[in-house]
Design a protein around this motif. Structure first.
Motif, short mmCIF file in Angstrom:
data_model
loop_
_atom_site.label_atom_id
_atom_site.label_comp_id
_atom_site.label_asym_id
_atom_site.label_seq_id
_atom_site.Cartn_x
_atom_site.Cartn_y
_atom_site.Cartn_z
N LEU A 171 -70.05 11.62 78.20
CA LEU A 171 -69.60 10.79 79.32
C LEU A 171 -68.50 11.46 80.14
CD1 LEU A 171 -69.30 7.27 77.65
CD2 LEU A 171 -71.22 8.24 78.90
N ASP A 172 -68.47 11.12 81.43
CA ASP A 172 -67.34 11.52 82.25
C ASP A 172 -66.10 10.80 81.72
OD1 ASP A 172 -68.90 13.09 83.82
OD2 ASP A 172 -69.34 11.52 85.28
N PRO A 173 -64.94 11.46 81.82
CA PRO A 173 -63.73 10.89 81.21
C PRO A 173 -63.44 9.45 81.61
CG PRO A 173 -63.30 13.09 82.06
CD PRO A 173 -64.71 12.76 82.42
N GLU A 174 -63.70 9.11 82.86
CA GLU A 174 -63.33 7.75 83.29
C GLU A 174 -64.20 6.67 82.66
OE1 GLU A 174 -64.61 10.05 85.23
OE2 GLU A 174 -66.01 9.19 86.71
N MET A 175 -65.30 7.09 82.03
CA MET A 175 -66.19 6.09 81.42
C MET A 175 -65.98 5.96 79.92
SD MET A 175 -69.60 7.09 83.36
CE MET A 175 -69.64 7.00 85.13
N VAL A 176 -65.23 6.89 79.37
CA VAL A 176 -65.04 6.90 77.92
C VAL A 176 -64.38 5.60 77.47
CG1 VAL A 176 -63.76 8.02 76.06
CG2 VAL A 176 -64.99 9.40 77.73
N HIS A 177 -63.38 5.19 78.24
CA HIS A 177 -62.60 4.01 77.87
C HIS A 177 -63.42 2.75 77.71
CE1 HIS A 177 -58.32 4.56 77.51
NE2 HIS A 177 -58.24 3.25 77.46
N GLU A 178 -64.28 2.48 78.72
CA GLU A 178 -65.04 1.24 78.71
C GLU A 178 -65.94 1.15 77.48
OE1 GLU A 178 -66.86 2.14 82.49
OE2 GLU A 178 -68.85 2.31 81.57
N VAL A 179 -66.41 2.32 77.02
CA VAL A 179 -67.27 2.32 75.84
C VAL A 179 -66.45 2.15 74.56
CG1 VAL A 179 -68.94 3.66 74.50
CG2 VAL A 179 -69.04 3.69 77.00
N LEU A 180 -65.35 2.89 74.50
CA LEU A 180 -64.50 2.80 73.30
C LEU A 180 -63.92 1.39 73.14
CD1 LEU A 180 -62.74 6.28 73.22
CD2 LEU A 180 -64.86 5.51 72.12
N ASN A 181 -63.63 0.75 74.27
CA ASN A 181 -63.11 -0.63 74.18
C ASN A 181 -64.11 -1.56 73.51
OD1 ASN A 181 -60.60 -0.20 75.20
ND2 ASN A 181 -61.20 -0.61 77.34
N VAL A 182 -65.38 -1.35 73.84
CA VAL A 182 -66.42 -2.16 73.21
C VAL A 182 -66.41 -1.93 71.69
CG1 VAL A 182 -68.91 -2.46 72.98
CG2 VAL A 182 -67.89 -2.31 75.25
#
Ligand SMILES: Nc1ncnc2c1ncn2[C@@H]1O[C@H](COP(=O)(O)OP(=O)(O)O)[C@@H](O)[C@H]1O
Ligand SMILES: [Mg+2]
Lengths: 247, 225
Positions: A171-182
């Motif tokens: 993933l592009d860095p800005e999308m990593v967060h939304e997935v890890l939050n899940v």
């Protein structure tokens, strides 16, 4: 000791002469989050793939709730329904909408009621913030959105354990967060998980136990606070150093 | 006198159309056999067995290297000579186009399956799908989507190549055209252009919708993927 979901006993896995897993024993308890780290190519993916019978093994045993996981055996279809797996690459089915991706296996495999499954699917999408994407095709989603859908697709089976193999690595860095939050949210809600990741901060936040693999064996394991602050083995120290940027 | 009149003289138009029917008949039967045999061949070609793979590869290359016309002669004259069996032009044509079509179709099917990423198989299995369910719900639909435009293209190529069968004595549309032109050579010297225009138009009517469909499908897939 609480109930074990998965027991791995002296697992050995070769690719030809290459002993990728060379005697690993480990158990995962109900509600536990185990994070698996180690250098690239050390066999993390292979270990996860052995757990749901995607790879034949050459020695040892894997059991799920005491039932053996045997590659190529008929019983695998039952076992796999209880193990959710999400891969690094986007593996949604491109010819099906998001909703159909999620609904396929509970309907076809578990023979559950369609209305019930759809309600559950929409609820899961809501939970990962993708209610509006139910009728989109995977090609219309970003990488982070695809991975969240892939998580829903596994969750709807009500698995006993989730295996996540570097699900943010592509993933592009800005999308990593939304997935890890899940994933953090799942951990908070008591989902049993085995997670392979290179996101060390996330590993520390989500793990109940960290396992450091190298050369086909478990080199070190412990509580995340202990492991990350104070790694005991030289190999783990060296590995963790590669993640700290120093001039 | 206008050459165009030739087209509507006597039963000329009817003869052209029945010639066209021969073209269509040979094409359809060959394409039908090619689809069936090619799908089987393609499934065999995805085999991991190196011997099986090599045999399929050699078959495909031999079929491709030799021009279709040579194949037509080999089967039409060769088989008769060797076995004394007279196959007839149309049967020979169907055999040759099936040998060719099945090889090409097999390669397309093989390609369509290999194009599906390994993770599509593994995610299906991880979700508890049986092998059959995996193929029915996940693999075949994707393979077929990739395959349809290519199969249509192959079909148009086969339809056009059937024009060669006139050379082994089959009276298909082009041959009929030549006969009509020859019969009217002196009275209507410019009949040729009209007859060929009519034949062009007939091929166009068959092939154009096919290539449009293929193009639309390709576009749709690129947009939808
Ligand atoms: N299908 C395979 N065939 C042969 N070798 C493989 C295969 N899959 C993985 N390997 C080898 O096994 C080792 C471990 O791979 P993998 O489990 O993917 O490592 P990791 O996930 O830790 O990066 C690597 O050396 C890799 O080359
Ligand atoms: Mg890996």
């Amino acid at each position: 000791m609480s109930e074990h979901i998965i027991d791995i006993n002296n697992l050995v896995k070769h690719f030809g002469d290459n002993a990728v897993i060379d005697g690993i024993s480990l158990s995962v308890s109900k509600g536990e989050v185990v994070v698996l780290i180690g250098p690239s190519g050390c066999g993390k993916s292979t270990l996860l793939r052995c757990l749901n019978g995607l790879e034949p093994i050459q020695g040892g045993t894997v059991t799920l709730h005491g039932e053996p996981v045997i590659h190529g055996d008929k019983s695998l279809y039952k076992v796999r329904q209880k193990i959710g797996m999400v891969f690094q690459s986007y593996d949604l089915f491109p010819h099906l909408t998001v909703l159909k991706n999620i609904m396929l296996s509970p309907i076809k495999v578990q023979k559950r009621d369609k209305a019930e499954v759809e309600a559950k699917a929409r609820e899961l999408l809501e939970r990962v913030g993708l209610s509006d994407k139910a009728d989109s095709y995977p090609s219309e989603l970003s990488g982070g959105q695809k991975q969240r859908v892939a998580i829903c697709r596994s969750l709807i089976m009500d698995p006993e354990i989730m295996l996540l193999d570097e699900i943010t690595a592509a993933l592009d860095p800005e999308m990593v967060h939304e997935v890890l939050n899940v994933v953090l949210d799942l951990a908070k809600n008591g989902t049993t998980m085995m997670i392979v990741t290179h996101e060390m901060a996330f590993a520390e936040a989500v793990a109940d136990r960290v396992i450091f693999m190298d050369g086909g064996v478990i080199v070190e394991e412990g509580a995340p606070s202990e492991f990350f602050r104070n790694p005991k083995t030289e190999r783990a120290q060296r590995f963790l150093k590669t993640f700290t940027y120093t001039k | 006198m206008q050459g165009i009149e030739v087209l509507f003289m006597g039963n000329n138009m009817l003869r052209l159309l029945s010639g066209l029917w021969v073209t269509i008949r040979i094409s359809l039967i060959s394409i039908g056999f090619s689809l069936i045999l090619g799908t089987l061949l393609g499934a065999v070609m995805t085999s991991k067995n190196p011997v099986v793979k090599a045999v399929c590869r050699v078959y495909l290359e031999i079929v491709r290297i030799m021009p279709q016309l040579v194949w037509l002669f080999v089967v039409f004259f060769g088989v008769t000579k060797l076995t004394g069996l007279n196959l007839g032009g149309e049967t020979s044509a169907v055999i040759v186009f099936t040998i060719w079509g099945a090889a090409e179709m097999g390669d397309l099917v093989r390609g369509a399956f290999l194009a599906i990423p390994r993770h599509q198989f593994e995610s299906s299995l991880s979700l508890g799908l049986s092998k059959t369910q995996m193929y029915v719900f996940i693999i075949f639909p994707q393979a077929i989507r990739g395959l349809i435009p290519n199969v249509i293209n192959l079909s148009t190529r086969m339809i056009k190549t059937t024009a060669l069968v006139s050379l082994i004595g089959v009276t298909e549309v082009l041959k009929v055209g030549k006969q009509i032109i020859d019969a009217n050579r002196f009275e209507y010297p410019n009949a040729a252009i009209w007859v060929y225009a009519a034949i062009f138009f007939m091929y166009f009517l068959i092939c154009f919708p096919l290539s449009m469909a293929s193009r639309a499908l390709t576009k749709k897939q690129q947009g939808g993927e």
